[in-house]
Design an enzyme around this catalytic site. Structure first.
Site, PDB file in Angstrom:
ATOM      1  N   ASP A  21      12.486  -5.082 -12.791  1.00 40.63           N
ATOM      2  CA  ASP A  21      13.787  -4.952 -11.999  1.00 40.63           C
ATOM      3  C   ASP A  21      14.920  -5.561 -12.852  1.00 40.63           C
ATOM      4  OD1 ASP A  21      12.054  -3.907 -10.311  1.00 40.63           O
ATOM      5  OD2 ASP A  21      12.032  -5.608  -8.984  1.00 40.63           O
ATOM      6  N   GLU A 195      15.849   4.499  -5.154  1.00 40.94           N
ATOM      7  CA  GLU A 195      15.979   2.940  -4.728  1.00 40.94           C
ATOM      8  C   GLU A 195      17.082   2.233  -6.036  1.00 40.94           C
ATOM      9  OE1 GLU A 195      12.177   1.413  -4.613  1.00 40.94           O
ATOM     10  OE2 GLU A 195      11.595   1.931  -6.477  1.00 40.94           O
TER      11      GLU A 195
END
Length: 564
Positions: A21, A195
């Site tokens: 991420d 997302e």
């Protein structure tokens, strides 16, 4: 004859091991990148680079008890940090989610932001943002207004999961959302599972970069744009991700998340590419940092978790972001920026050689579930050693006494020397491999079953089941031993020596530890397992009086393969 200039090449991953991420920014000539840490503390790794190719861990954003991760189930914890810089206030901001519960697909998560005048801290106390979902990101507009984007998690039966990407204005001075949340998209392709929304502004457009396709083999980076920050957003005209490891079309709307093993691409070593973050160089070259994985050959198992890679990008004539080579397939190499034409990657930079010569515990050590505090781990009580006091068994999600470093290669050797004097059969200390409380391998000094001498023995946890190799043990007369663990493509070989002048002796070999991988562990029901990664560790257990300690005189990790 005119000489030909060859552009330097950057090899992926740029940050190997658990570094998922990635959120990247540039401030002046410096690049900073934050990554998720899940059940590990200190929380939120922050890396620094001056050339986009070589990265150094500089510290953590949450390292003073800001979060309590005791009892965290795999793969919950601290998710998807987003790093930003507000030029007006000259402050660094970091937004993150604390995923506390994933049972029942409810996904209870609180999101916060912290700020600092320096990337090295100190960081502010957490400012509460919302509990609407997860993966928050802050955007500092050029008119002085600030916005937060996040996934609004969907729990209603019959509605498209996992939910909408939402955007709201936020007051960063006094805290709190201004006005309403605006639902702007459920994704820009048919892959679904939108997302990690991140806002950017370029040539009069707001661009929304999102992750899609789930955290598995269908993962990708999608993009849309709008004239207004609240939309409407127009998807990229290709209808496909702009970066992925598996470019084939997939219709997966309504699937909240999945491994999508059918999308594993046999023609590339770079899998699961997605969840990207955009940055430009001083000369105007553009890059996306994104997560990726490297499976064990011939398998779908990823021991190293999700790592950080880089792809060079360009803007098309009609204003769309795209990979520089015109494809959307993530590559194992990417051209270096024009700013740094002579850059060379130091592939040994993720090796470790700790002699514990200072009064500070080395920063690359992380601990599962609990904080690192001087009362159980320090280098001061016996200078030149890392002293670890034993605590709960390694099955514990509360207080295991583990000091671990990210595994950064599929072929490496980790080594240590320790002194330990057990007086009870529940006291142990040693070296091992660790994924979470249910899954690890541990070679340790402990008492023999007769309780009259110290031995070396291997203990293993697999999917929560305990296996003690009682038939392979070695007496250790002076309670001191050097340990060596060779990890090679999912198999472990353990050696020891009782005298530093002696040859290494084989204790056991070719232990199958392929299950110590994202797909091999038993995470929350409904998940494919985990998405954190393998660690190497030294540690101690004392379920007797919590008084015994082990002294480690060195800790080294030598990677045999890193490049590509």
């Amino acid at each position: 004859m005119e000489s030909i200039k060859f552009m330097a090449i950057i090899h992926n991953p740029i940050i190997p091991g658990m570094a998922p991420d990635p959120s990247i920014i540039r401030v002046g000539n410096d690049y900073y990148l934050a990554t998720s840490t899940f059940h590990w503390t200190p929380a939120v790794q922050i890396f620094h680079s001056t050339d986009l190719a070589n990265w150094e861990l500089t510290g953590y954003a949450l390292d003073h008890g800001e979060v309590n991760l005791r009892g965290t189930n795999t793969p919950a914890g601290i998710w998807a940090p987003h790093l930003s810089y507000d030029p007006a206030s000259k402050r660094f901001w970091l937004a993150y989610s604390h995923m506390q519960n994933m049972a029942g697909r409810e996904f209870n998560s609180d999101s916060f932001a912290v700020w600092s005048d320096s990337i090295n801290g100190p960081w502010s106390k957490p400012i509460y943002l919302t509990s609407i979902g997860f993966d928050p990101a802050l955007f500092h507009d050029d008119d002085g207004r600030h916005y937060v984007s996040i996934l609004e998690w969907e729990t209603r039966t019959g509605y498209q999961a996992p939910g909408h990407i939402v955007v709201a204005e936020i007051d960063l001075v006094n805290g709190g959302i201004i006005g309403d949340w605006h639902r702007v998209t459920t994704g820009f392709t048919t892959r679904g599972c939108a997302e990690a929304p991140q806002l950017y502004k370029h040539n009069g457009y707001y661009y929304l970069l999102i992750a899609a396709g789930g955290t598995g083999y269908a993962h990708g980076v999608e993009i849309g744009r709008a004239k207004d920050v609240f939309g409407p957003y127009t998807p990229h005209p290709s209808g496909e991700p702009i970066i992925t490891s598996s470019p084939h079309h997939l219709f997966s709307l309504g699937d909240p998340d999945a491994g999508h093993f059918e999308m594993q691409n046999p023609n590339t070593p770079i899998q699961k590419s997605g969840h990207g973050s955009l940055v430009s160089t001083p000369s105007g070259d553009w890059y996306v940092a994104h997560l990726m994985s490297r499976p064990l050959p011939g398998t779908s198992l990823n021991p190293l978790g999700r790592e950080t890679s880089l792809q060079k990008m360009t803007w098309s004539q009609d204003g769309w972001l795209q990979m520089a080579d015109g494809s959307n397939l993530a590559k194992a190499t990417t051209p270096a920026p024009r700013d740094y034409p002579n850059t060379q990657q130091d592939f040994a930079s993720f090796d470790i050689n700790d002699q514990f010569e200072t009064n500070q515990v080395p920063a690359h050590f992380m601990t599962p579930y609990r904080e690192q505090t001087n009362d159980w781990v320090n280098t001061t009580e016996r200078p030149g050693h890392l002293r670890i006091y034993g605590d709960n068994s390694f099955f514990s999600q509360v207080d295991p006494a583990i000091m671990a470093t990210r595994a950064t290669s599929l072929d490496y050797t980790v080594q240590t020397k320790l002194e330990f004097h057990p007086v009870h059969y529940s006291q142990t200390a040693g070296l091992g491999l660790y994924y979470d409380a249910n899954n690890w391998l541990y070679v340790r000094l402990c008492q023999d079953d007769t309780e009259d001498h110290t031995v070396l023995r291997v203990l293993q946890a697999k999917l929560g089941q305990r296996t003690d190799d009682i038939f392979t043990e070695v007496p250790v007369k002076n309670d001191t031993v050097e340990l060596q663990l060779r990890y090679h493509m999912g198999f472990a070989t353990i050696s020891y020596r009782l005298d530093s002048q002696s040859d290494w002796q084989r204790l056991t070999q070719d232990i199958d530890v392929t299950y110590l991988s994202d797909e091999g562990v038993n995470g929350e029901p409904g998940e494919i397992g985990g998405f954190t990664g393998l660690f190497n560790f030294i540690g101690a257990v004392d379920a007797y009086q919590h008084q015994s300690f082990a002294d480690f005189s060195y800790y080294t990790v030598k990677n045999n393969t890193l490049k590509g």
